[in-house]
Structures are given as structure tokens and as C-alpha cells.
Design an enzyme around this catalytic site. Structure first.
Site, PDB file in Angstrom:
ATOM      1  CE  LYS A  61      -4.050  -2.102   1.984  1.00  0.00           C
ATOM      2  NZ  LYS A  61      -3.398  -3.327   2.527  1.00  0.00           N
ATOM      3  CB  ALA A 168     -11.106 -12.457   9.645  1.00  0.00           C
TER       4      ALA A 168
HETATM    5  P1  XMP Z   1      -8.000 -10.981   6.421  1.00  0.00           P
HETATM    6  O1  XMP Z   1      -7.232 -11.671   7.496  1.00  0.00           O
HETATM    7  O2  XMP Z   1      -8.891  -9.887   6.920  1.00  0.00           O
HETATM    8  O3  XMP Z   1      -6.846 -10.298   5.535  1.00  0.00           O
HETATM    9  O4  XMP Z   1      -8.721 -11.926   5.501  1.00  0.00           O
HETATM   10  C1  XMP Z   1      -7.115  -9.356   4.542  1.00  0.00           C
HETATM   11  C2  XMP Z   1      -5.830  -8.935   3.889  1.00  0.00           C
HETATM   12  O5  XMP Z   1      -6.109  -7.961   2.912  1.00  0.00           O
HETATM   13  C3  XMP Z   1      -5.572  -6.702   3.320  1.00  0.00           C
HETATM   14  N1  XMP Z   1      -6.666  -5.773   3.214  1.00  0.00           N
HETATM   15  C4  XMP Z   1      -6.763  -4.792   2.342  1.00  0.00           C
HETATM   16  N2  XMP Z   1      -5.948  -4.422   1.372  1.00  0.00           N
HETATM   17  N3  XMP Z   1      -7.486  -2.741   0.768  1.00  0.00           N
HETATM   18  C5  XMP Z   1      -6.312  -3.380   0.594  1.00  0.00           C
HETATM   19  O6  XMP Z   1      -5.549  -3.001  -0.306  1.00  0.00           O
HETATM   20  C6  XMP Z   1      -8.340  -3.095   1.709  1.00  0.00           C
HETATM   21  O7  XMP Z   1      -9.420  -2.543   1.838  1.00  0.00           O
HETATM   22  C7  XMP Z   1      -7.960  -4.175   2.535  1.00  0.00           C
HETATM   23  N4  XMP Z   1      -8.594  -4.776   3.532  1.00  0.00           N
HETATM   24  C8  XMP Z   1      -7.777  -5.770   3.931  1.00  0.00           C
HETATM   25  C9  XMP Z   1      -5.122  -6.829   4.741  1.00  0.00           C
HETATM   26  O8  XMP Z   1      -3.991  -6.025   4.978  1.00  0.00           O
HETATM   27  C10 XMP Z   1      -4.812  -8.294   4.801  1.00  0.00           C
HETATM   28  O9  XMP Z   1      -3.528  -8.565   4.262  1.00  0.00           O
END
Ligand code: XMP
Length: 215
Positions: A61, A168
């Protein structure tokens, strides 16, 4: 082909490689983020590629000035990453600095509740920028399938939607796909489960069923 991306947010190298091996046959790609890179080093990217043969997405990011984004992205692509995730809100020049080096994915909206404060009001502009720059894909929230539909309706065909927030964070893979997502990102529901291989298989086959229904 799988539409599932594993968010491999563990710290340790050995654990990461073990989970990657157990889940690889159900994945399209593996996404690594700061927790794993900070503790295990950039070498983990080649190691995961070598162990699984899958593409690796570096979810850093990036959100800095163009020169700093470029300095970071260069090292990450050199380390073997296939895709790098950047924030779009820093503006076109910062995003283009990364796009000039390799395949890029732009965050246009996030999955957590706080995303409604600042990012969501900026999403329209971020989509317009993505349409002009034509990155590999954008990130949009599985926690708000209505927003995925909206983003899909505004986004140029061919730009993929990758969606985190399944499991999650409460999002459902099926709803995200029906809303127009191309790839589903899942972390904790897989790597924290007693049997990551079985969890990944369940999600992967669930995705297939939904996609078969959409055809
Ligand atoms: P979980 O454990 O919640 O992990 O299934 C989710 C993964 O995705 C990333 N993440 C995001 N990345 N925009 C992003 O670019 C988002 O809105 C977002 N939400 C979650 C988070 O860091 C983890 O690796």
C-alpha cells in the site's frame, strides 16, 4: 483457474512457506504484506514463488511521493514480486512511478469501517484515475458488495477487481463475486485455521460453485 488469493500475514518464514505449500493448489496468487516482509525479509517473495510456482502480490500500500514509491517498488519488483499494491489517494504521479516498473494494483476503497471516513468519498476520483492509467487491477471491499457493484459499473472493462474482507472481516466470497469481483483475498480464515489446506479448498470450491451459477 483459481480466483482465490491468500493473504499470508504471518511473521515467520518457515510457517509462511508451510502454509503456502499446503494451500497452493487452491490459489491463484499469494499476497504478502508488511508483517511477513518485515520479519522474514524480501527474500520471502522468491522463496514463496519457488515453493509454489504462484504469482506473488506485494501489498505494501505504497503512499509516498513518486521518488520514494519508485525506490521501494524497484526493490520489491527486483525481489521477484509480480504485482505491487499502491494507494491511489497520493495522486497520479505517485501511482505512475510504480506503474513504470511493473504490474500495479490501486486501492480505490478499503474494507474496514474507517474507510467510510476519507477513502470512500474519494473513490469516484480514484476510479477515474484507474480508468486513465489502466492498472492490472484495483482493490475494493468485500465487506460492502454494493460498493463492488458500483465500482464495477464505473470501471473500464479489463481492469480486475481484487477484494479483501472475506471471512474474518465479515464479507462473503459469493456476494463479492456476484457483485463483480474477479479475485477474492482471504487471510485469517485460512492461515489461522487448524487445517489451512482444507480451508483454502473449501473457499476455492465455493467460489467455483458461485461462478458456475453465474455462467
Ligand atoms: P483478512 O485476514 O482480513 O486479511 O482476511 C485481509 C488482507 O487484505 C488486506 N486488506 C486490504 N488491502 N485494501 C487493501 O488493499 C483493503 O481494503 C484491505 N482490507 C484488507 C489486509 O492487509 C490483509 O492482508
Amino acid at each position: 483457474m483459481s480466483r482465490l488469493i491468500l493473504a499470508l500475514d504471518v511473521y515467520e518464514r518457515r510457517k509462511a512457506v508451510e502454509i503456502a505449500r499446503k494451500t497452493a493448489e487452491y490459489l491463484w496468487a499469494i499476497k504478502v504484506n508488511w508483517p511477513l516482509i518485515m520479519v522474514s525479509g524480501l527474500g520471502i517473495i522468491r522463496e514463496l514463488r519457488g515453493a509454489t510456482g504462484l504469482p506473488v502480490i506485494a501489498d505494501l500500500k505504497l503512499a509516498d511521493i513518486p521518488n520514494t514509491n519508485r525506490l521501494i517498488a524497484r526493490k520489491v519488483f527486483e525481489a521477484g514480486a509480480d504485482y505491487v499494491i499502491v494507494h491511489g489517494f497520493t495522486g497520479r504521479d505517485s501511482v505512475e512511478a510504480v506503474m513504470g516498473l511493473g504490474d500495479t494494483i490501486i486501492v480505490v476503497e478499503m474494507s474496514h469501517p474507517g474507510a467510510e471516513e476519507f477513502i470512500q468519498p474519494a473513490t469516484d476520483g480514484l476510479i477515474r484515475m484507474a480508468n486513465e492509467l489502466e492498472p492490472f487491477g484495483v482493490v475494493a471491499p468485500a465487506t460492502r458488495p454494493g460498493r463492488i457493484s458500483y465500482i464495477r459499473s464505473k470501471l473500464k472493462p479489463g481492469i480486475r477487481i481484487l477484494t479483501p474482507g472475506v471471512g474474518a472481516q465479515g464479507g462473503k466470497a459469493g456476494e463479492a463475486l456476484k457483485a463483480g469481483a474477479d479475485y477474492v483475498i482471504v487471510g485469517r480464515s485460512i492461515y489461522e485455521s487448524d487445517d489451512p489446506g482444507e480451508s483454502a479448498a473449501g473457499i476455492h470450491w465455493g467460489i467455483h460453485k458461485v461462478l458456475d451459477g453465474l455462467r
